[in-house]
Write an enzyme that holds these catalytic residues in place. Structure first.
Site, PDB file in Angstrom:
ATOM      1  N   LYS A 185      13.888 -44.500  24.296  1.00  0.00           N
ATOM      2  CA  LYS A 185      14.625 -44.841  25.504  1.00  0.00           C
ATOM      3  C   LYS A 185      15.145 -43.549  26.106  1.00  0.00           C
ATOM      4  O   LYS A 185      16.027 -42.888  25.570  1.00  0.00           O
ATOM      5  CB  LYS A 185      15.773 -45.804  25.165  1.00  0.00           C
ATOM      6  CG  LYS A 185      16.241 -46.660  26.338  1.00  0.00           C
ATOM      7  CD  LYS A 185      16.938 -45.882  27.454  1.00  0.00           C
ATOM      8  CE  LYS A 185      18.255 -45.299  26.990  1.00  0.00           C
ATOM      9  NZ  LYS A 185      18.960 -44.588  28.147  1.00  0.00           N
ATOM     10  N   GLY A 232      24.466 -38.902  21.525  1.00  0.00           N
ATOM     11  CA  GLY A 232      25.230 -39.035  22.758  1.00  0.00           C
ATOM     12  C   GLY A 232      26.718 -38.998  22.487  1.00  0.00           C
ATOM     13  O   GLY A 232      27.174 -38.453  21.466  1.00  0.00           O
ATOM     14  N   CYS A 268      26.983 -30.495  22.179  1.00  0.00           N
ATOM     15  CA  CYS A 268      27.972 -31.210  21.378  1.00  0.00           C
ATOM     16  C   CYS A 268      28.590 -30.341  20.292  1.00  0.00           C
ATOM     17  O   CYS A 268      29.736 -30.546  19.896  1.00  0.00           O
ATOM     18  CB  CYS A 268      27.351 -32.465  20.771  1.00  0.00           C
ATOM     19  SG  CYS A 268      25.871 -32.158  19.774  1.00  0.00           S
ATOM     20  N   GLU A 308      36.387 -34.054  24.007  1.00  0.00           N
ATOM     21  CA  GLU A 308      35.188 -33.270  24.308  1.00  0.00           C
ATOM     22  C   GLU A 308      35.020 -33.152  25.822  1.00  0.00           C
ATOM     23  O   GLU A 308      34.892 -34.158  26.520  1.00  0.00           O
ATOM     24  CB  GLU A 308      33.955 -33.919  23.691  1.00  0.00           C
ATOM     25  CG  GLU A 308      32.689 -33.102  23.880  1.00  0.00           C
ATOM     26  CD  GLU A 308      31.493 -33.722  23.177  1.00  0.00           C
ATOM     27  OE1 GLU A 308      30.687 -32.963  22.620  1.00  0.00           O
ATOM     28  OE2 GLU A 308      31.370 -34.960  23.189  1.00  0.00           O
ATOM     29  N   GLU A 318      24.401 -39.349  16.105  1.00  0.00           N
ATOM     30  CA  GLU A 318      24.767 -37.938  16.268  1.00  0.00           C
ATOM     31  C   GLU A 318      25.603 -37.864  17.532  1.00  0.00           C
ATOM     32  O   GLU A 318      25.083 -37.995  18.635  1.00  0.00           O
ATOM     33  CB  GLU A 318      23.499 -37.070  16.347  1.00  0.00           C
ATOM     34  CG  GLU A 318      23.767 -35.597  16.108  1.00  0.00           C
ATOM     35  CD  GLU A 318      24.269 -34.874  17.348  1.00  0.00           C
ATOM     36  OE1 GLU A 318      25.503 -34.640  17.430  1.00  0.00           O
ATOM     37  OE2 GLU A 318      23.456 -34.578  18.214  1.00  0.00           O
TER      38      GLU A 318
END
Length: 500
Positions: free
Chosen positions: A187, A239, A295, A394, A261
């Protein structure tokens, strides 16, 4: 820029999905606009999946797993296909790099360098066909003559990838899943779907059995249908932590396997023996990669209190000298963030930092010379308290928060005082101090004197940074289920094969 036939797109079928080994017409005419982040112009359009398309992709992958040849082939046979995928990926790296620059804003030189390493991911996993213990022989204690621990493919995998580094994530999800014998529904992110389409073209070209690899692009609501689908055995997602929590909860409802993750707020601890200018150069050089949309980026800089001001000054000098501009220009060191929404997010965090009392040392706005594109100035905050929003959440942009600590013990305490635990680094001239601090840090990776991650070993996080690992042998295990066999006799293949 021209739609679909752009010389910069090089995608054969953006108006279709790759399902069951064919390029199929979508169930509706819904389309997703992909925007070039540096110009804010239309790059190309791709089809937008609906529930019917998701169901078709799952049905194809399910049939390929339940009835097709792929899970029944030997690991060596599947490894040969992986090597062929790697070869064709090498032939398309220029196209992939160009897509990445347009979609996500990464500078061209870095995109070209990173894509050149992608074929190795497929080769590395192919090499595990001979060395990984897919069968282990044991002596049973509860009767029987032969005990075997076998590792079999988990089944149909939904691989959901992000927009910031789609190439890397595709490779590190797809390669181990295929080696294991799984079938895959990839996806793609609506913001950066091009690389997934190219990978489908590669799988078509090598003649991968139909339904083994499928590609759709969908928004969040339709993507959730994929996660909820009873025909999907495992979800592997990269994500945000917010999305990961939702996916984990859905998988928990039906006991589906998942690897997550997720986000990070990674700390760089500067000990009292390390040169500040050297540390600032290292941190600044890596913090600008992909415009901070990484990330695992080191964004909390924890420094001895008496050295705080000097560290802020050194980081500001390095950050303010970064050349921001056209990512296709070889002189550019940092491009734009990926989307208008992402720029707004970064700017809102900068505003919160100022409002909560952190000192804005450099940056904080939009580059005055760049009237188009989603550009943000490299930004450094000093006098940050670890309780401030910019230290807790974040940001996913080029924003650093410098936090003072009284001593090494408090520095480690501050680093661990976070909802996240993805990455960290310790800057010291003493390897023993680095090791000691690293063992105390609640982080999936800890580097020494630089930002360091290595997916050939393993990558993943503690706490809200995720569940499971990707890369290396640890990245293969989540795509396997273990089964215990206790047999009264010895299977013929054991006499001819050394089971590890």
């Amino acid at each position: 820029m021209a739609e679909n036939n752009s010389p910069f797109a090089r995608i054969a079928h953006p108006d279709r999905f790759f399902i069951g080994g064919q390029w199929v017409t979508p169930s509706t005419n819904a389309r997703i606009d992909v925007i070039t982040s540096s110009t804010e112009e239309l790059f190309f359009r791709v089809a937008e999946a609906q529930a019917e398309d998701i169901n078709a992709a799952v049905a194809a992958a399910r049939d390929a797993f339940d009835h097709g040849p792929w899970p029944r082939m030997s690991h060596a046979e599947r490894a040969a296909c992986l090597r062929r995928i790697g070869e064709l990926t090498a032939a398309r790296v220029a196209d992939m790099a160009t897509l990445w620059v347009n979609e996500s804003g990464i500078v061209s030189g870095l995109a070209q360098y990173a894509t050149q390493n992608l074929p190795r991911v497929f080769d590395d996993y192919a090499s595990l066909a001979d060395s990984f213990p897919f069968e282990e022989q044991h002596k049973p204690r509860a009767g029987g003559k032969v005990g075997l621990l076998v590792r079999e493919p988990v089944g149909v995998v939904a691989a959901i990838i992000p927009w910031n580094g789609p190439l890397l994530m595709i490779a590190h999800k797809m390669a181990p899943a295929l080696l294991a014998g799984c079938t895959v529904i990839l996806k793609a992110s609506p913001e950066a779907p091009g690389e997934a389409y190219l990978m489908a073209e590669i799988c078509e070209a090598i003649g991968l059995p139909k339904g083994v690899f499928n590609v759709v692009t969908a928004n969040r609501a339709v993507s959730e249908l994929l996660v909820r689908h009873s025909g999907v055995d495992k979800v592997t997602f990269t994500g945000s932590s917010a999305a990961g929590k939702k996916i984990g909860a859905i998988c928990g409802e039906r006991i589906a396997r998942c690897t997550l993750e997720l986000g990070g707020k990674s700390a760089a601890i500067i000990l009292d023996d390390y040169d500040l200018e050297t540390a600032a150069q290292s941190i600044s050089g890596t913090a600008r990669l992909l415009t901070g949309q990484v990330c695992s980026a080191l964004t909390r800089i924890i420094v001895p209190r008496k050295r705080h001001d000097a560290m802020v000054e050194a980081l500001s000098a390095n950050f303010s000298s970064i050349r921001v501009g056209d990512p296709f220009d070889g002189a550019t060191e940092m491009g734009p963030v990926a989307t208008s929404r992402q720029r707004q997010r970064v700017e809102s965090y900068i505003a919160k930092g100022v409002a909560e009392g952190a000192r804005l040392a450099t940056g904080g706005g939009r580059p005055k010379a760049l009237s188009r594109g989603y550009f943000v100035e490299p930004t450094v905050f000093g006098n940050v308290d670890n309780a401030m929003t910019i230290a807790r959440e974040e940001i996913f942009g080029p924003v650093l928060a410098v936090i003072p600590a009284n001593d090494e013990s408090q520095a480690v305490e501050i680093a661990n005082d976070s909802d996240f635990g993805l990455n960290a680094s310790v800057f010291t001239n003493d390897p023993e101090r680095a090791y000691r601090a690293a063992r105390q840090l609640r982080s999936g990776t800890v580097g020494h004197n630089s930002y360091r991650t290595d997916l050939s070993i393993a990558f993943g996080g503690f706490k809200q940074s995720g569940v499971g690992r990707e890369g290396g042998i640890e990245g293969l295990r989540p795509f396997l289920e273990t089964k215990t066999l206790i047999l009264e006799g010895t299977p013929q293949h054991l006499a001819a094969t050394n089971i590890k």
